[in-house]
Design a protein around this motif. Sequence first.
Motif, PDB file in Angstrom:
ATOM      1  N   ASN A  98      31.685  63.786  33.011  1.00  0.00           N
ATOM      2  CA  ASN A  98      31.307  62.377  33.068  1.00  0.00           C
ATOM      3  C   ASN A  98      32.314  61.564  33.874  1.00  0.00           C
ATOM      4  O   ASN A  98      31.945  60.773  34.742  1.00  0.00           O
ATOM      5  N   HIS A  99      33.607  61.728  33.578  1.00  0.00           N
ATOM      6  CA  HIS A  99      34.593  60.937  34.320  1.00  0.00           C
ATOM      7  C   HIS A  99      35.031  61.633  35.607  1.00  0.00           C
ATOM      8  O   HIS A  99      35.463  60.964  36.546  1.00  0.00           O
ATOM      9  N   CYS A 100      34.897  62.951  35.676  1.00  0.00           N
ATOM     10  CA  CYS A 100      35.302  63.642  36.903  1.00  0.00           C
ATOM     11  C   CYS A 100      34.419  63.251  38.082  1.00  0.00           C
ATOM     12  O   CYS A 100      34.907  63.106  39.206  1.00  0.00           O
ATOM     13  N   PHE A 213      33.827  55.517  32.172  1.00  0.00           N
ATOM     14  CA  PHE A 213      32.949  56.611  32.584  1.00  0.00           C
ATOM     15  C   PHE A 213      32.430  57.396  31.381  1.00  0.00           C
ATOM     16  O   PHE A 213      31.286  57.853  31.370  1.00  0.00           O
ATOM     17  N   GLN A 214      33.274  57.557  30.356  1.00  0.00           N
ATOM     18  CA  GLN A 214      32.867  58.340  29.185  1.00  0.00           C
ATOM     19  C   GLN A 214      32.005  57.552  28.205  1.00  0.00           C
ATOM     20  O   GLN A 214      31.363  58.151  27.336  1.00  0.00           O
ATOM     21  N   SER A 215      31.954  56.235  28.330  1.00  0.00           N
ATOM     22  CA  SER A 215      31.211  55.433  27.359  1.00  0.00           C
ATOM     23  C   SER A 215      29.715  55.729  27.381  1.00  0.00           C
ATOM     24  O   SER A 215      28.990  55.344  26.454  1.00  0.00           O
ATOM     25  N   ILE A 216      29.254  56.443  28.382  1.00  0.00           N
ATOM     26  CA  ILE A 216      27.845  56.843  28.419  1.00  0.00           C
ATOM     27  C   ILE A 216      27.485  57.693  27.196  1.00  0.00           C
ATOM     28  O   ILE A 216      26.339  57.671  26.728  1.00  0.00           O
ATOM     29  N   ILE A 217      28.455  58.410  26.648  1.00  0.00           N
ATOM     30  CA  ILE A 217      28.177  59.255  25.474  1.00  0.00           C
ATOM     31  C   ILE A 217      27.704  58.402  24.304  1.00  0.00           C
ATOM     32  O   ILE A 217      26.641  58.620  23.720  1.00  0.00           O
ATOM     33  N   GLY A 218      28.523  57.419  23.928  1.00  0.00           N
ATOM     34  CA  GLY A 218      28.178  56.571  22.791  1.00  0.00           C
ATOM     35  C   GLY A 218      26.992  55.670  23.066  1.00  0.00           C
ATOM     36  O   GLY A 218      26.168  55.426  22.171  1.00  0.00           O
ATOM     37  N   ASN A 219      26.884  55.167  24.288  1.00  0.00           N
ATOM     38  CA  ASN A 219      25.746  54.313  24.628  1.00  0.00           C
ATOM     39  C   ASN A 219      24.432  55.067  24.446  1.00  0.00           C
ATOM     40  O   ASN A 219      23.470  54.549  23.873  1.00  0.00           O
ATOM     41  N   GLU A 220      24.398  56.321  24.942  1.00  0.00           N
ATOM     42  CA  GLU A 220      23.208  57.149  24.741  1.00  0.00           C
ATOM     43  C   GLU A 220      22.982  57.429  23.257  1.00  0.00           C
ATOM     44  O   GLU A 220      21.865  57.312  22.744  1.00  0.00           O
ATOM     45  N   GLY A 243      42.020  61.946  23.941  1.00  0.00           N
ATOM     46  CA  GLY A 243      41.051  61.083  23.286  1.00  0.00           C
ATOM     47  C   GLY A 243      39.869  60.614  24.102  1.00  0.00           C
ATOM     48  O   GLY A 243      39.194  59.658  23.714  1.00  0.00           O
ATOM     49  N   SER A 244      39.532  61.289  25.224  1.00  0.00           N
ATOM     50  CA  SER A 244      38.457  60.772  26.075  1.00  0.00           C
ATOM     51  C   SER A 244      37.081  60.927  25.460  1.00  0.00           C
ATOM     52  O   SER A 244      36.250  60.014  25.529  1.00  0.00           O
ATOM     53  N   ASN A 245      36.795  62.074  24.847  1.00  0.00           N
ATOM     54  CA  ASN A 245      35.456  62.241  24.269  1.00  0.00           C
ATOM     55  C   ASN A 245      35.270  61.313  23.074  1.00  0.00           C
ATOM     56  O   ASN A 245      34.184  60.779  22.854  1.00  0.00           O
ATOM     57  N   ALA A 246      36.338  61.098  22.322  1.00  0.00           N
ATOM     58  CA  ALA A 246      36.251  60.234  21.150  1.00  0.00           C
ATOM     59  C   ALA A 246      36.045  58.776  21.545  1.00  0.00           C
ATOM     60  O   ALA A 246      35.172  58.090  21.001  1.00  0.00           O
ATOM     61  N   ILE A 247      36.835  58.284  22.497  1.00  0.00           N
ATOM     62  CA  ILE A 247      36.676  56.882  22.890  1.00  0.00           C
ATOM     63  C   ILE A 247      35.336  56.691  23.580  1.00  0.00           C
ATOM     64  O   ILE A 247      34.701  55.639  23.469  1.00  0.00           O
ATOM     65  N   GLY A 248      34.864  57.731  24.282  1.00  0.00           N
ATOM     66  CA  GLY A 248      33.546  57.648  24.895  1.00  0.00           C
ATOM     67  C   GLY A 248      32.446  57.499  23.865  1.00  0.00           C
ATOM     68  O   GLY A 248      31.468  56.780  24.086  1.00  0.00           O
ATOM     69  N   MET A 249      32.591  58.157  22.735  1.00  0.00           N
ATOM     70  CA  MET A 249      31.618  58.048  21.654  1.00  0.00           C
ATOM     71  C   MET A 249      31.805  56.764  20.852  1.00  0.00           C
ATOM     72  O   MET A 249      30.845  56.052  20.540  1.00  0.00           O
ATOM     73  N   PHE A 250      33.059  56.408  20.540  1.00  0.00           N
ATOM     74  CA  PHE A 250      33.313  55.292  19.629  1.00  0.00           C
ATOM     75  C   PHE A 250      32.991  53.923  20.228  1.00  0.00           C
ATOM     76  O   PHE A 250      32.617  53.001  19.504  1.00  0.00           O
ATOM     77  N   THR A 251      33.167  53.762  21.544  1.00  0.00           N
ATOM     78  CA  THR A 251      33.094  52.438  22.157  1.00  0.00           C
ATOM     79  C   THR A 251      31.801  51.706  21.820  1.00  0.00           C
ATOM     80  O   THR A 251      31.813  50.506  21.518  1.00  0.00           O
TER      81      THR A 251
END
Length: 402
Positions: A98-100, A213-220, A243-251
């Motif tokens: 996602n962020h790469c 870039f990772q926030s797409i996880i939680g938004n979805e 903490g990238s996957n976690a912050i992407g989900m939590f945001t």
Amino acid sequence: MSASSRFAPMPDANGYFGPYGGQLVPPELKQAMDDIEAAYEEIRQRADFQEELASLFADYVGRPSPIFHAKRLSAQLGGAQIHLKREDLNHTGAHKINHCLGEALLAKFMGKSKVIAETGAGQHGVALATACALVGIPCEIHMGQVDIEKEHPNVIKMRILGCKLVSVTRGAATLKEAVDSAFEEYLKDPQNFIYAIGSVVGPHPFPKMVRDFQSIIGNEAREQFLARHGRLPDHVTACVGGGSNAIGMFTAFLDDEGVNLVGVEPAGEGLEIPGRHSATLTKGKPGEIHGMACYVLEDEQGNPSAVHSIASGLDYPGTGPQHCYLKDIGRVEYATVTDQECLDAYMTLSRVEGIIPALESAHAVAWAIRTAPTLSPDQHILVNLSGRGDKDADYVANLLGL
């Protein structure tokens, strides 16, 4: 669903989340960091960039990633319902792509001649090598020798993808040393190179940029869960190293006060054994590392301490500055899981649901397995299954004698 209106404006203009973050770099790097910040802010406003990224997410990565209800596991545990956000199904096998993709497109936009990065478990390395192959930019990945030996499948993938892989043998020869080595290479020519940091760590703007870039996880996930269940999950959990996957989900859930957010750190061989865990937020204290202020695990001399986790992607003595802030204000709970609990969860999910998780992700699965029986069946736990475990299969098989 847009990111949280209350929390999304973080960090401030200087890159701080409360007292954490910032841009703690040598004066000669200040301009390079500011140039990256300016380029990122310019490119993220451009419709052509957003359209290209959205197209790649859909047609290259395979987004949106689905949410799977782990019915057999939930029934076996006899408590809350467990659901998995399947980031393991992304192209390259984890959330890192996602962020790469965003970082590779940014490097191309800035006209950089080489992309440099560190990797622990190899997922960031594979994802970045993939993204660089896609956009046609040379890629150099620094990886600890210990992790190279543990994560052979990812090492081979990086080489096939054409990146230059640098083995780091100093110190513990794991993730921290890989970061040090990659940063030294970047310092040789920061005007023409870009350091594509692999998590929500490092100097500003990287914690913000990788989070975005990772926030797409939680938004979805928020939208998917509401559509399917007409409600939000009661608990959302993810593993935390950088903490990238976690912050992407939590945001996406930060403003939802009824949703309990739980980051799961590696307790390794035990929190009471110095150097044999990586529970930075649980056992660390405010300090500085790799260009940022954050919680740090330190030794008696005040230097970053030795760390350990069965999961190579989590053995880091610092953590993302936004996580530090969220811990301090009490919005996110940070729990721990031992190596043994992680290994048990890895095998349980594999044999009960036919899903082999990354050892990193298995920390969050372990927390869900431990917690679900204490909750009622009408409660829902959403786990960010951040990566798949084929990279760990040989290592686990050797550990268990399979």
